[in-house]
Design a protein around this motif. Sequence first.
Motif, mmCIF file in Angstrom:
data_model
loop_
_atom_site.group_PDB
_atom_site.id
_atom_site.type_symbol
_atom_site.label_atom_id
_atom_site.label_comp_id
_atom_site.label_asym_id
_atom_site.label_seq_id
_atom_site.Cartn_x
_atom_site.Cartn_y
_atom_site.Cartn_z
ATOM 1 N N VAL A 169 0.848 -1.194 0.000
ATOM 2 C CA VAL A 169 0.000 0.000 0.000
ATOM 3 C C VAL A 169 0.883 1.244 0.000
ATOM 4 O O VAL A 169 1.769 1.377 0.852
ATOM 5 N N SER A 170 0.631 2.118 -0.947
ATOM 6 C CA SER A 170 1.312 3.408 -0.990
ATOM 7 C C SER A 170 0.330 4.481 -0.525
ATOM 8 O O SER A 170 -0.788 4.580 -1.062
ATOM 9 N N VAL A 171 0.735 5.254 0.455
ATOM 10 C CA VAL A 171 -0.103 6.332 0.979
ATOM 11 C C VAL A 171 0.463 7.655 0.463
ATOM 12 O O VAL A 171 1.618 7.990 0.733
ATOM 13 N N VAL A 172 -0.366 8.374 -0.277
ATOM 14 C CA VAL A 172 0.057 9.643 -0.861
ATOM 15 C C VAL A 172 -0.670 10.764 -0.129
ATOM 16 O O VAL A 172 -1.906 10.786 -0.076
ATOM 17 N N GLN A 173 0.092 11.689 0.433
ATOM 18 C CA GLN A 173 -0.507 12.790 1.182
ATOM 19 C C GLN A 173 -0.796 13.986 0.267
ATOM 20 O O GLN A 173 -0.001 14.313 -0.610
ATOM 21 N N VAL A 174 -1.941 14.611 0.500
ATOM 22 C CA VAL A 174 -2.281 15.856 -0.188
ATOM 23 C C VAL A 174 -2.645 16.882 0.883
ATOM 24 O O VAL A 174 -3.069 16.515 1.986
ATOM 25 N N PRO A 175 -2.497 18.173 0.590
ATOM 26 C CA PRO A 175 -2.761 19.195 1.610
ATOM 27 C C PRO A 175 -4.244 19.338 1.906
ATOM 28 O O PRO A 175 -5.092 19.081 1.043
ATOM 29 N N SER A 213 -4.136 -1.721 -8.286
ATOM 30 C CA SER A 213 -5.423 -2.395 -8.495
ATOM 31 C C SER A 213 -6.554 -1.671 -7.783
ATOM 32 O O SER A 213 -7.694 -1.679 -8.241
ATOM 33 N N ILE A 214 -6.239 -1.062 -6.641
ATOM 34 C CA ILE A 214 -7.233 -0.380 -5.828
ATOM 35 C C ILE A 214 -6.722 1.015 -5.501
ATOM 36 O O ILE A 214 -5.561 1.170 -5.081
ATOM 37 N N VAL A 215 -7.565 2.016 -5.685
ATOM 38 C CA VAL A 215 -7.225 3.389 -5.306
ATOM 39 C C VAL A 215 -8.337 3.901 -4.402
ATOM 40 O O VAL A 215 -9.506 3.941 -4.810
ATOM 41 N N THR A 216 -7.972 4.266 -3.190
ATOM 42 C CA THR A 216 -8.975 4.797 -2.260
ATOM 43 C C THR A 216 -8.606 6.220 -1.869
ATOM 44 O O THR A 216 -7.440 6.623 -1.960
ATOM 45 N N ALA A 217 -9.610 6.949 -1.410
ATOM 46 C CA ALA A 217 -9.411 8.352 -1.038
ATOM 47 C C ALA A 217 -9.918 8.581 0.367
ATOM 48 O O ALA A 217 -11.011 8.142 0.726
ATOM 49 N N ALA A 273 -13.878 4.300 4.409
ATOM 50 C CA ALA A 273 -12.972 3.342 5.066
ATOM 51 C C ALA A 273 -11.758 3.069 4.185
ATOM 52 O O ALA A 273 -11.393 1.911 3.932
ATOM 53 N N ALA A 274 -11.104 4.136 3.742
ATOM 54 C CA ALA A 274 -10.031 4.009 2.755
ATOM 55 C C ALA A 274 -8.901 3.100 3.231
ATOM 56 O O ALA A 274 -8.419 2.241 2.484
ATOM 57 N N GLY A 275 -8.454 3.284 4.474
ATOM 58 C CA GLY A 275 -7.356 2.465 4.983
ATOM 59 C C GLY A 275 -7.735 1.008 5.102
ATOM 60 O O GLY A 275 -6.951 0.112 4.746
ATOM 61 N N GLU A 276 -8.946 0.746 5.609
ATOM 62 C CA GLU A 276 -9.393 -0.633 5.779
ATOM 63 C C GLU A 276 -9.541 -1.346 4.442
ATOM 64 O O GLU A 276 -9.181 -2.517 4.299
ATOM 65 N N ALA A 325 -7.947 -0.637 1.616
ATOM 66 C CA ALA A 325 -6.611 -0.875 1.071
ATOM 67 C C ALA A 325 -5.928 -2.038 1.776
ATOM 68 O O ALA A 325 -5.251 -2.856 1.142
ATOM 69 N N ALA A 326 -6.108 -2.128 3.100
ATOM 70 C CA ALA A 326 -5.508 -3.225 3.859
ATOM 71 C C ALA A 326 -6.084 -4.566 3.425
ATOM 72 O O ALA A 326 -5.356 -5.561 3.276
#
Length: 256
Positions: free
Chosen positions: A162-168, A189-193, A214-217, A219-220
């Motif tokens: 899982v890659s977590v990309v931060q935005v302001p 394969s999966i992109v969550t926000a 539930a973006a983190g869940e 992706a996990a």
Amino acid sequence: MVDVLENKRAATRFRILVEIAERQPAVSQGEIAEAVGVTSQAVSEYIRELVDEGLVEKEGRSRYRVTKEGVDWVFQSASDVRRFVDHVTDDVLGSVQEDAAIAEADVEEGETVSLSVAEGLLRATPGDSGGATGVATTSAEAGSVVGVTGFEGVIALDPGHVSVVQVPPVRSGPVEETADVAAACEGASIVTAAGVEAVVALRDAGVEPTTYFAAGEVAADAAARGLDAVVVATQDTVGRVTDALRDASVDYDVTQ
């Protein structure tokens, strides 16, 4: 069979010893009787036997303690019960549990199938050439759903990343480098926000998020099924995302 499951008297002794240990030293035989489901007189007789056998010691009127021997007996009985429960859940129920898979080819009911995971979904292929096998409980054509039981072996599966990309956040202004966001999502394969700002940043980058709940869940779960995922999250929400990933023991990285 474990004594405390096979023998009602042993089961009652076990329950009474546990109740004494929980309530000691001031022990109300009436409360124990209510908890165990026997009469107060029966509790009194059981306690007298436990004292005579050295499993309980009497310190005074209505004051009892479980001895070391009593603790050992309870511990051994509890361990036996635990092993029996593990046997039931893992060996008995595990072998009769039915799950659904996608048939990779035509499958007949009762046929042995090899199991694999692709695109996050369980797959069943006729034959026993794989490391994990099962038995089809239904007949199915290729591409349709087939029931599978009698699981044996281990499915070969490499966990995803899982890659977590931060935005302001909104107070810091819009995302300027949307090309970087698009590049981070390429091939995932999966992109969550996580956060409205993350949804807008993805859409500005030409990427529609799989979900923004539930973006983190999510992706996990995807990573656990062998899929790579990207979570775009505001700096305010990234902590909740990484908490979910850590709780699931998922491999991840965080980029600005």
